[in-house]
Design an enzyme around this catalytic site. Structure first.
Site, PDB file in Angstrom:
ATOM      1  N   SER A 178      22.588  -5.189  22.293  1.00 28.70           N
ATOM      2  CA  SER A 178      22.972  -6.233  22.994  1.00 28.70           C
ATOM      3  C   SER A 178      22.088  -7.637  22.777  1.00 28.70           C
ATOM      4  O   SER A 178      20.682  -7.340  22.428  1.00 28.70           O
ATOM      5  CB  SER A 178      23.206  -5.955  24.126  1.00 28.70           C
ATOM      6  OG  SER A 178      23.382  -7.021  25.340  1.00 28.70           O
ATOM      7  N   ASP A 214      31.879 -11.487  24.088  1.00 26.57           N
ATOM      8  CA  ASP A 214      31.102 -11.645  22.589  1.00 26.57           C
ATOM      9  C   ASP A 214      32.144 -11.853  21.599  1.00 26.57           C
ATOM     10  O   ASP A 214      31.935 -12.650  20.808  1.00 26.57           O
ATOM     11  CB  ASP A 214      30.213 -10.774  22.555  1.00 26.57           C
ATOM     12  CG  ASP A 214      29.196 -10.284  23.668  1.00 26.57           C
ATOM     13  OD1 ASP A 214      29.101 -11.184  24.652  1.00 26.57           O
ATOM     14  OD2 ASP A 214      28.408  -9.483  23.664  1.00 26.57           O
TER      15      ASP A 214
END
Length: 570
Positions: A471, A124
């Protein structure tokens, strides 16, 4: 353009003989040093599947650079696995790593005086960090995403890491046996590549194609597809072309390009983390962008991609459907994107999108006249609990209003214990505070808690509010990035157990049913919590980090603006 516009300063002339001697010690020749020096920033690390295969791709990038007439020089930076550290103290390192990755790419490129750079990224934070570094450096550069993992198969269905997180809650609730959980764990991640839904990594990979820093059609190729090697090789060619044409990141990173990226997040049901990361990249590029811009673009953009966590398909299915260019083409034909923005290839957004080849009969990306939802998934809410705003992702399946008592927790761990020990009741609003950029520090993601809520069967009856993050795999009525955060004395710090919290997505409101006077009285007696870390990297980060509403970037105190940007023109 002088192709050695920077590296001449380190390789040419009598005074640079010592430097050349050191380069020659590791195999570089006079011929190599006479060519443009191209940095290859590799975020390979041996701790996670997301970045594990990047050595292979980086080698292909270097082959492409050499074939195109440049000299590649590879260097490594760090990466932190969000999925592995989720729900632990280690998760505090994730967002902090974004700044360190950006700093290290910038520092090596400045120190070694590279003429251009290719950033090979995976998990990420490596993706936005690369964009931030390129914006700071403003030398020709591109981002290559390592690609998504293949879907796992469990009981005849495609599964991702999201299913494992939710299975933890199901196991705690007695709905799944220990053996079933282990069987799912064993098959959910079948090889290298980043988490398989439209979670943060695949969302930001989509962003990089649509904003123009990645060649369109490259990021969506899955990690272990043989085509990925060819894509990596071609990146080496494209960076030399960009160097010859003088294409720099700030030529690409315009206000219009950011709006294209936001539209891509909205129409794919992407991660709320894109808000934080695009705000950060915009500030590094000097582009005016605010949280409310995400609301405005999302309202005009339909949800088109039927992707997990709320939909049916995984990110690898986007590639089978024709790739991210098909999404770009939808946006273009729907007049939902700015067609003339520049991309790293030198072509415009429209030129790249119009050559997209859609797979006949694909069901992953809906047609414009039959969207999954009329507006995109990103929603920005304001109110007396979030004066600077907070972020929710609404897929169309969630309820749009909720009113219930606050259940206040000072950390993610405390909330997780309450969920798994069945102390959360239908109708509750779970509040997790002191998890923001400064208070965390590091603004941890709450996937463990949100997945456990879903696994416990409370996903349709409980809301969650936090100054931390979520998330991309999170689903349900979950509001994050509450700003100002509790550690800055934001109103969320005044909440008490039993206070009635009201959420109205349609009205974009998040309120506690208290008078302004009561809130002020409570906050007047508030004292900032002691920092969790008094020294080291976390302490440095907490001292320098900005509000989530400003992208949670680190800046010297004299540089950071005093008032967060809430609105921008357009």
């Amino acid at each position: 353009m002088d192709l050695k516009h920077r590296s001449r300063g380190i390789t040419e002339g009598r005074d640079r003989a010592p430097a050349r001697a050191m380069f020659k010690a590791i195999g570089f020749s006079d011929s190599d040093l006479s060519k443009p020096l191209i940095g290859v920033a590799n975020t390979w690390i041996e701790t996670m599947p997301c970045n594990f295969h990047l050595r292979r791709l980086s080698a292909k990038v270097k082959e492409g650079i050499r074939a195109a007439g440049g000299t590649p020089m590879e260097f490594n930076t760090i990466a932190i696995s969000d999925g592995e550290t989720m729900g632990t103290e280690g998760m505090r390192a994730s967002l902090v790593s974004r700044e360190i990755i950006a700093d290290s790419i910038e520092l090596v490129c400045r120190g070694q005086m590279f003429d251009a750079v290719v950033c090979v990224v995976g998990c990420d934070k490596t993706i936005p960090a690369a964009g931030m570094a390129l914006a700071r450096l403003n030398i020709p550069g591109l981002v290559l995403y390592g690609g998504t993992i293949a879907a796992g198969t469990y009981q005849g269905k495609d599964v991702t890491i999201q299913d494992v997180f939710e299975a933890v809650g199901a196991n705690a609730a007695g709905k799944m046996s220990d053996q079933e959980l282990r069987e799912l764990e064993n098959v959910a991640c079948p090889g290298s590549g980043a988490c398989g839904g439209q979670y943060t990594a695949n969302t930001m990979a989509t962003v990089m194609e649509l904003i123009g820093l990645s060649p369109m059609g490259f990021n969506g190729v899955p990690a272990m597809e043989p085509r990925k090697d060819d894509v990596a090789f071609r990146c080496g060619e494209i960076i030399l072309q960009a160097l010859k044409k003088g294409i720099r990141p700030k030529d690409i990173l315009t206000r219009a390009a950011f709006e294209n990226a936001i539209a891509g997040v909205a129409c794919t049901g992407g991660s709320t983390n894109a808000v934080l990361h695009l705000l950060a990249i915009a500030r590094e590029a000097g582009v005016v962008l605010a949280m409310d811009d995400f609301q405005r673009v999302s309202e005009r953009t339909p949800l088109l991609a039927n992707l997990k966590p709320a939909g049916r398909f995984v990110a690898a299915d986007v590639d089978k459907a024709g790739g991210i260019p098909v999404i770009a083409k939808r946006l273009l034909h729907g007049k939902l994107a700015h067609e003339s923005t520049l991309t790293i290839t030198g072509k415009t957004f429209a030129e790249e999108a119009n050559v997209a080849l859609e797979t006949p009969g694909q069901q992953v990306i809906a047609p414009l006249d039959r969207p999954l939802k009329k507006t995109g998934g990103l929603v920005i809410l304001h109110g007396n609990l979030a004066p600077e705003g907070c972020v929710a992702k609404i897929s169309g399946h969630e309820r749009l209003t909720h009113r219930g008592p606050a259940r206040v927790f000072e950390s993610e761990e405390d909330a997780m214990t309450a969920v798994t020990s069945k102390r959360i009741q239908p109708g509750d609003v779970v509040v997790i505070r002191n998890e923001g950029p400064k208070g965390g520090p590091g603004m941890r993601e709450m996937l463990g808690v949100t997945a456990a809520i879903v696994g416990e069967g409370l996903g349709e009856s409980v809301a969650l509010l936090t100054d931390g993050r979520f998330s991309g795999a999170t689903r349900g009525l979950m509001l994050g990035h509450v700003a100002p955060e509790a550690a800055l004395g934001g109103p969320i710090a005044a909440l008490r157990d039993g206070d009635t919290v009201q959420i109205d997505v349609n009205q974009r409101k998040i309120e506690v049913e208290l008078s302004d006077t009561s809130l002020k009285q409570r906050l007047a007696g508030w004292h900032a919590p002691q920092p969790r870390y008094a020294s080291g990297v976390f302490a440095k980060y907490a001292a320098l980090v900005s509000s989530a509403s400003a992208g949670a970037i680190t800046r010297p105190p004299a540089v950071e603006t005093e008032v967060p940007l809430l609105h921008s023109p357009g």
